[in-house]
Design a protein around this motif. Structure first.
Motif, mmCIF file in Angstrom:
data_model
loop_
_atom_site.group_PDB
_atom_site.id
_atom_site.type_symbol
_atom_site.label_atom_id
_atom_site.label_comp_id
_atom_site.label_asym_id
_atom_site.label_seq_id
_atom_site.Cartn_x
_atom_site.Cartn_y
_atom_site.Cartn_z
ATOM 1 N N VAL A 1 0.852 -1.183 0.000
ATOM 2 C CA VAL A 1 0.000 0.000 0.000
ATOM 3 C C VAL A 1 0.889 1.235 0.000
ATOM 4 O O VAL A 1 1.596 1.492 0.982
ATOM 5 N N LEU A 2 0.886 1.978 -1.088
ATOM 6 C CA LEU A 2 1.698 3.185 -1.195
ATOM 7 C C LEU A 2 0.823 4.404 -0.939
ATOM 8 O O LEU A 2 -0.069 4.731 -1.732
ATOM 9 N N LEU A 3 1.084 5.087 0.164
ATOM 10 C CA LEU A 3 0.362 6.289 0.528
ATOM 11 C C LEU A 3 1.010 7.486 -0.170
ATOM 12 O O LEU A 3 2.035 7.348 -0.845
ATOM 13 N N THR A 4 0.445 8.674 0.031
ATOM 14 C CA THR A 4 1.054 9.873 -0.564
ATOM 15 C C THR A 4 1.204 11.003 0.440
ATOM 16 O O THR A 4 1.771 12.037 0.104
ATOM 17 N N ARG A 5 0.682 10.817 1.637
ATOM 18 C CA ARG A 5 0.844 11.842 2.669
ATOM 19 C C ARG A 5 1.228 11.172 3.979
ATOM 20 O O ARG A 5 1.136 9.951 4.129
ATOM 21 N N ARG A 6 1.651 11.977 4.945
ATOM 22 C CA ARG A 6 2.055 11.467 6.243
ATOM 23 C C ARG A 6 0.839 11.232 7.139
ATOM 24 O O ARG A 6 -0.082 12.040 7.193
ATOM 25 N N TYR A 7 0.847 10.109 7.831
ATOM 26 C CA TYR A 7 -0.131 9.785 8.857
ATOM 27 C C TYR A 7 0.623 9.527 10.159
ATOM 28 O O TYR A 7 1.847 9.289 10.132
ATOM 29 N N PRO A 8 -0.057 9.553 11.298
ATOM 30 C CA PRO A 8 0.634 9.338 12.581
ATOM 31 C C PRO A 8 0.971 7.871 12.821
ATOM 32 O O PRO A 8 0.549 7.254 13.796
ATOM 33 N N TYR A 9 1.736 7.324 11.888
ATOM 34 C CA TYR A 9 2.189 5.936 11.963
ATOM 35 C C TYR A 9 3.654 5.892 11.536
ATOM 36 O O TYR A 9 4.180 6.863 10.981
#
Length: 292
Positions: free
Chosen positions: A227-235
């Motif tokens: 799973v390639l995200l594009t923004r930062r999450y608190p993980y």
């Protein structure tokens, strides 16, 4: 590690990060996924990866944008507010970019992994304009304030996901229209329809469309999913979640991608986003994140 399926989150211009990451990963560990699930510009990226393979294909796309946007210095032409031309040039520019970048390699998509493009259908109890306003409001609420990895408000309000295989498109025009529908984000684009139904950006249901994945049958080895995200999450930069029949390996940019999703006035940041993806992939491989 070989991934059976891949998820590409939406993110507009930030999706260049995904392309850079994918190219370096494949240079070191060639991948042959059976299915790619994507929405919005993530869907455009999925198609570009196979229509114009490799770093050369990405560079072609970046060069195209550099020329197409050379005279774009602002994202809104307010002088058009009361005229026939649109205030926001994004829909016209994006359509032209998709047509040019995918046109030469459209036939290659027939042998690519199945690319499932996600769209959002509006609730039956809302009209198109009110659905756009409400959908965008709850989307931004969860994105900016709750920072939800998998939002739920859109679904609770009645927005529904549909997936359309890119390979079901009979010609380039159909594919471009499908990606535009998946990216429909007024006011940057007009409200769009598919089969007579109003559709919006697939991210209004969930910007990380894992609901389009195919899990393994009960008792069999789970499907390995990147799973390639594009923004930062608190993980963490890399983390794993397990669902029935699925083992999801999430990867997010190590630092925020500088370009915003619909900013066509900062074209010079596109290659920087692509290079950031390449560097993040090198870091992941160096640290043996994908070694097992």
């Amino acid at each position: 590690m070989q991934f059976d399926q891949v998820v590409l989150a939406g993110g507009g211009n930030r999706c260049w990060w995904q392309a850079g990451f994918w190219h370096v990963l494949n240079e070191h560990i060639p991948q042959q996924p059976k299915r790619i699930v994507a929405i919005s510009a993530g869907a455009a990226t999925a198609c570009l990866l196979y229509a114009r393979p490799g770093q050369e294909g990405a560079q072609w796309g970046l060069d195209y944008y550099a020329k197409a946007l050379v005279d774009v210095h602002q994202n809104a032409n307010w002088g058009n507010l009361f005229g026939p031309e649109p205030v926001f040039p994004h829909h016209r520019l994006y359509r032209a970019a998709l047509t040019n970048m995918l046109g030469e390699g459209f036939a290659r998509l027939k042998t690519a992994p199945e690319i499932m493009v996600g769209l959002a259908q509006i609730p039956s109890w809302l009209g198109p304009k009110s659905a756009v306003a409400l959908g965008l409001a709850v989307y931004n609420l969860e994105k900016y304030f709750k920072k939800s990895l998998h939002p739920v408000l859109g679904k609770k309000l009645g927005f529904q996901r549909i997936f359309v295989p890119a390979q079901a498109c009979q010609d380039l025009g159909e594919l471009v229209e499908l990606i535009l529908q998946s990216s429909c984000t007024p006011p940057f684009t007009p409200v769009m329809r598919r089969n007579g139904q109003t559709v919006l950006d697939g991210g209004l249901v969930d910007n990380v469309p894992i609901d389009g994945l195919l899990p393994s049958p009960l008792g069999e080895k789970p499907q390995e999913v990147l799973v390639l995200l594009t923004r930062r999450y608190p993980y963490p930069d890399y983390f794993v979640r397990e669902l029935p029949g699925l083992r999801l390996s999430y990867v997010q940019p190590r630092c925020p991608v500088k370009i915003s999703s619909w900013d066509y006035s900062q074209q010079a940041l596109m290659p920087i986003a692509y290079q950031q993806g390449r560097e993040d992939a090198k870091n992941a491989i160096f640290n043996r994140i994908f070694s097992s």
